[in-house]
Design a protein around this motif. Structure first.
Motif, short mmCIF file in Angstrom:
data_model
loop_
_atom_site.label_atom_id
_atom_site.label_comp_id
_atom_site.label_asym_id
_atom_site.label_seq_id
_atom_site.Cartn_x
_atom_site.Cartn_y
_atom_site.Cartn_z
N THR A 18 0.85 -1.19 0.00
CA THR A 18 0.00 0.00 0.00
C THR A 18 0.89 1.24 0.00
N VAL A 19 0.28 2.38 -0.28
CA VAL A 19 1.03 3.64 -0.25
C VAL A 19 1.63 3.86 1.14
N ASP A 20 0.86 3.54 2.19
CA ASP A 20 1.36 3.72 3.56
C ASP A 20 2.52 2.76 3.86
N GLU A 21 2.45 1.54 3.35
CA GLU A 21 3.55 0.59 3.55
C GLU A 21 4.81 1.04 2.82
N LEU A 22 4.65 1.56 1.63
CA LEU A 22 5.81 2.08 0.90
C LEU A 22 6.45 3.22 1.68
N LYS A 23 5.63 4.07 2.23
CA LYS A 23 6.13 5.20 3.02
C LYS A 23 6.86 4.72 4.26
N ALA A 24 6.35 3.68 4.89
CA ALA A 24 6.95 3.19 6.14
C ALA A 24 8.21 2.37 5.88
N TYR A 25 8.18 1.47 4.91
CA TYR A 25 9.27 0.52 4.71
C TYR A 25 10.34 1.01 3.73
N LEU A 26 9.92 1.80 2.74
CA LEU A 26 10.86 2.26 1.70
C LEU A 26 10.70 3.77 1.52
N PRO A 27 11.00 4.52 2.57
CA PRO A 27 10.73 5.96 2.55
C PRO A 27 11.56 6.74 1.53
N ASN A 28 12.70 6.19 1.12
CA ASN A 28 13.57 6.90 0.18
C ASN A 28 13.65 6.23 -1.18
N LEU A 29 12.66 5.37 -1.46
CA LEU A 29 12.64 4.70 -2.76
C LEU A 29 12.37 5.72 -3.86
N LYS A 30 13.26 5.75 -4.86
CA LYS A 30 13.15 6.73 -5.95
C LYS A 30 12.85 6.09 -7.30
N ALA A 31 13.11 4.78 -7.46
CA ALA A 31 12.92 4.16 -8.77
C ALA A 31 12.61 2.68 -8.62
N LEU A 32 11.58 2.22 -9.33
CA LEU A 32 11.24 0.81 -9.41
C LEU A 32 11.42 0.36 -10.86
N PHE A 33 12.31 -0.62 -11.06
CA PHE A 33 12.55 -1.17 -12.39
C PHE A 33 11.83 -2.52 -12.48
N TYR A 34 10.74 -2.52 -13.21
CA TYR A 34 9.86 -3.69 -13.30
C TYR A 34 10.14 -4.43 -14.60
N ALA A 35 10.78 -5.59 -14.48
CA ALA A 35 11.18 -6.36 -15.66
C ALA A 35 10.06 -7.31 -16.07
N ALA A 36 8.98 -6.73 -16.58
CA ALA A 36 7.84 -7.49 -17.09
C ALA A 36 7.00 -6.52 -17.90
N GLY A 37 5.72 -6.83 -18.08
CA GLY A 37 4.88 -6.03 -18.95
C GLY A 37 4.07 -4.99 -18.22
N THR A 38 2.75 -5.22 -18.12
CA THR A 38 1.85 -4.19 -17.61
C THR A 38 2.14 -3.83 -16.15
N VAL A 39 2.01 -2.55 -15.86
CA VAL A 39 2.23 -2.04 -14.49
C VAL A 39 0.93 -1.45 -13.93
N GLN A 40 -0.19 -1.73 -14.59
CA GLN A 40 -1.45 -1.09 -14.22
C GLN A 40 -1.85 -1.36 -12.77
N ARG A 41 -1.56 -2.54 -12.23
CA ARG A 41 -2.10 -2.90 -10.91
C ARG A 41 -1.36 -2.25 -9.76
N PHE A 42 -0.19 -1.65 -10.01
CA PHE A 42 0.57 -1.10 -8.88
C PHE A 42 1.22 0.25 -9.15
N ALA A 43 1.34 0.67 -10.40
CA ALA A 43 2.15 1.85 -10.73
C ALA A 43 1.68 3.11 -10.03
N ARG A 44 0.38 3.29 -9.92
CA ARG A 44 -0.13 4.54 -9.35
C ARG A 44 0.30 4.72 -7.90
#
Length: 335
Positions: A67-93
């Motif tokens: 979740t957005v809150d989990e990303l904030k808590a666990y990966l507060p300084n994450l700047k880039a996600l490199f997704y080695a697959a196709g569609t990102v619709q389910r999580f990109a937002r």
């Protein structure tokens, strides 16, 4: 100092080692400092201190959802996600909401889909799918049937969707001297002219093309977009190819059209549901060819996506523009 990075994956994800093979991992280890454990919502809290300064994440199919809150808590300084697959619709937002760049290697996955599609188009224009099974019972009938197919010179091909895959199919078809018609409301006229295609509507394509191939984006607006008003227009001996999404078809309408004229053929690499139900008419119709979602990256092809992700990471670390970053605007129309 190398930037800190992590893999986001559940412990049983078998795709990581296939997509990020030894060669890809060699590239990544020269670029970033990788955390030794794969991170997912079940263990992230245990490594909350170690993850605090992680800037880069990698993943592929099976990305665990945070979740957005989990990303904030666990990966507060994450700047880039490199997704080695196709569609990102389910999580990109959710990642973009945290000001995290999302990169998809959909361009790498587009390559095998386009190769597969072009191969099917070439074979369909030669009548391969109809004449091959007939040969075993009657060579003469098979040979006679082959005469109704256009071959691969000046045949009419309809491409539905001119996104990454659709455009690549068009480019790969250039040597065949085919007429290519395209349905894509988002394709500018100038881009169509540059591609050498004719923009038109769905009715025109289904009524006049020898082969129609679906590459429409997987969006709520495209669910059921292909229905009886299109399939009933298909010419005798024409072929419909679907490597897009099964839900984009009203499958009952396609079945009706195939029953109404048994010379029409459907090549379906995707269905809805997938796999098809055991009692589905698709199983029993002789003019339906089913393949188990093999158009996309399989076998050695999956490592191409890992290399695309590594190349994008190299550009990111060097402060160079990225080729495959995803924006909120792009999510409105991309697969």
């Amino acid at each position: 100092m190398l930037k800190k990075a992590v893999f986001l994956a559940d412990p049983d994800n078998k795709n990581i080692s296939r997509v990020f093979d030894e060669t890809v991992m060699g590239r990544l280890n020269s670029q970033v400092q990788l955390f030794p454990e794969w991170i997912h919502p079940g263990n992230a809290n245990s490594y909350i201190n170690e993850l605090a300064d992680v800037e880069i994440a990698f993943s592929t199919w099976g990305l665990p959802l945070f979740t957005v809150d989990e990303l904030k808590a666990y990966l507060p300084n994450l700047k880039a996600l490199f997704y080695a697959a196709g569609t990102v619709q389910r999580f990109a937002r959710d990642y973009i909401a945290r000001d995290c760049i999302v990169v998809s290697t959909w361009a790498a996955n587009a390559v095998p889909v386009a190769e597969y599609t072009v191969a099917q188009i070439v074979l369909a224009n030669k009548g391969f799918y109809q004449t091959a099974p007939l040969y075993k019972s009657s060579y003469k009938a098979s040979k006679e049937l082959s005469k109704v197919f256009p071959g691969n010179y000046e045949a009419k091909i309809g491409i539905l969707g001119a996104g990454m895959i659709g455009r690549l199919v068009i480019e790969m078809l250039r040597p065949y001297e085919l007429q290519v018609d395209v349905f894509d409301p988002f394709l500018p006229d100038a881009a169509a002219a540059e591609l050498g295609v004719r923009k038109t509507d769905l009715h025109d394509i289904f009524a006049n093309c020898d082969v129609i191939s679906n590459h429409l984006a997987n969006l709520p607006t495209t669910v059921g977009i292909l229905n009886k008003q299109h399939f009933n227009l298909m010419k005798p001996h024409s072929t419909f190819i679907n490597t897009g999404r099964g839900a984009q078809l009203v499958e009952a309408d396609l079945i009706h059209a195939l029953r109404e004229d048994s010379t029409r053929t459907a090549l379906l690499d995707v269905t809805h549901p997938e796999p098809v139900a055991e009692d589905s008419p698709f199983i029993h119709l002789e003019n339906v060819i089913l393949t188990p979602h093999i158009a996309g990256s399989i076998g050695n092809e999956v490592a191409r996506m890992g290399h695309y992700a590594a190349a994008e990471c190299e550009r990111y670390c060097a402060g160079l523009p990225l080729k495959y970053g995803v924006t909120l605007k792009m999510l409105e129309t991309m697969a």
